[in-house]
Design an enzyme around this catalytic site. Structure first.
Site, PDB file in Angstrom:
ATOM      1  N   GLU A 149      45.136  46.632  33.388  1.00 22.24           N
ATOM      2  CA  GLU A 149      44.246  45.996  32.407  1.00 22.24           C
ATOM      3  C   GLU A 149      42.852  45.757  32.965  1.00 22.24           C
ATOM      4  OE1 GLU A 149      46.308  42.490  31.104  1.00 22.24           O
ATOM      5  OE2 GLU A 149      47.857  43.668  30.092  1.00 22.24           O
ATOM      6  N   HIS A 187      43.473  46.027  42.300  1.00 16.60           N
ATOM      7  CA  HIS A 187      44.083  44.771  42.747  1.00 16.60           C
ATOM      8  C   HIS A 187      45.553  45.014  43.042  1.00 16.60           C
ATOM      9  CE1 HIS A 187      44.092  45.026  38.349  1.00 16.60           C
ATOM     10  NE2 HIS A 187      45.265  44.429  38.366  1.00 16.60           N
ATOM     11  N   ILE A 205      45.922  34.119  36.959  1.00 21.66           N
ATOM     12  CA  ILE A 205      45.718  33.089  35.934  1.00 21.66           C
ATOM     13  C   ILE A 205      46.951  32.933  35.037  1.00 21.66           C
ATOM     14  CG2 ILE A 205      44.750  34.513  34.068  1.00 21.66           C
ATOM     15  CD1 ILE A 205      42.458  32.391  33.931  1.00 21.66           C
TER      16      ILE A 205
HETATM   17  P1  AMP Z   1      46.754  44.443  35.630  1.00 20.65           P
HETATM   18  O1  AMP Z   1      47.536  44.575  34.357  1.00 20.65           O
HETATM   19  O2  AMP Z   1      47.467  45.035  36.806  1.00 20.65           O
HETATM   20  O3  AMP Z   1      45.345  44.990  35.460  1.00 20.65           O
HETATM   21  O4  AMP Z   1      46.673  42.925  35.957  1.00 20.65           O
HETATM   22  C1  AMP Z   1      45.592  42.095  35.662  1.00 20.65           C
HETATM   23  C2  AMP Z   1      45.965  40.693  36.053  1.00 20.65           C
HETATM   24  O5  AMP Z   1      44.791  39.907  36.131  1.00 20.65           O
HETATM   25  C3  AMP Z   1      46.904  40.004  35.071  1.00 20.65           C
HETATM   26  O6  AMP Z   1      48.095  39.591  35.779  1.00 20.65           O
HETATM   27  C4  AMP Z   1      46.083  38.801  34.586  1.00 20.65           C
HETATM   28  O7  AMP Z   1      46.882  37.648  34.368  1.00 20.65           O
HETATM   29  C5  AMP Z   1      45.104  38.606  35.721  1.00 20.65           C
HETATM   30  N1  AMP Z   1      43.856  37.941  35.376  1.00 20.65           N
HETATM   31  C6  AMP Z   1      43.030  38.216  34.337  1.00 20.65           C
HETATM   32  N2  AMP Z   1      41.951  37.401  34.361  1.00 20.65           N
HETATM   33  C7  AMP Z   1      42.093  36.605  35.446  1.00 20.65           C
HETATM   34  C8  AMP Z   1      41.322  35.558  36.024  1.00 20.65           C
HETATM   35  N3  AMP Z   1      40.165  35.157  35.465  1.00 20.65           N
HETATM   36  N4  AMP Z   1      41.773  34.955  37.143  1.00 20.65           N
HETATM   37  C9  AMP Z   1      42.940  35.336  37.702  1.00 20.65           C
HETATM   38  N5  AMP Z   1      43.716  36.331  37.211  1.00 20.65           N
HETATM   39  C10 AMP Z   1      43.307  36.950  36.099  1.00 20.65           C
END
Ligand code: AMP
Length: 121
Positions: A102, A107, A34
């Protein structure tokens, strides 16, 4: 640590929140991040409830492990960033506190479409 069923990717997997889907099969779902950090920034997540890569490595089945790795390759091909369809990419998984994770559902980030720079800033 217990898996949090209310994390945002669990909601996406249940179809409660929309995503820009790239690919889905029995083992993985892939969608665009996102908040993209590079020209191409995709996420690939396992369908199983795994908090992070350590949880996955400890508890996932062999089929799930193969499915995740193959899913990453399929998505990279679809996006035109794999070695055979493009110029390569970075696959990255953040793990827990020091890894800067986060969202507590495993993922892999796929960054590409342009040079992605140094590995760690
Ligand atoms: P991490 O810090 O590795 O946990 O990355 C979490 C990722 O999820 C971040 O790059 C966010 O931009 C992404 N993210 C959070 N909410 C969404 C969503 N609803 N759709 C797509 N990506 C998301």
């Amino acid at each position: 640590m217990m898996y949090d069923d209310n994390n945002i990717f669990a909601k996406i997997l249940r179809g409660e929140i929309p995503c820009k889907k790239i690919y889905e099969d029995d083992f993985v779902l892939s969608f665009h991040d996102i908040n993209p950090q590079k020209k191409i920034h995709a996420l690939v997540i396992p369908k199983g409830k795994y908090i992070d890569l350590d949880d996955f490595s400890n508890n996932a089945s062999s089929d799930e492990m193969v499915g995740l790795l193959k899913g990453i390759n399929i998505v990279a091909k679809k996006l035109g960033i794999s070695v055979d369809t493009g110029k390569g990419y970075r696959a990255l998984a953040n793990i827990n506190e020091h890894g800067g994770q986060e969202v507590p559902h495993l993922h892999f980030h796929l960054f590409g479409g342009e040079p992605v720079g140094k590995m760690v800033q």
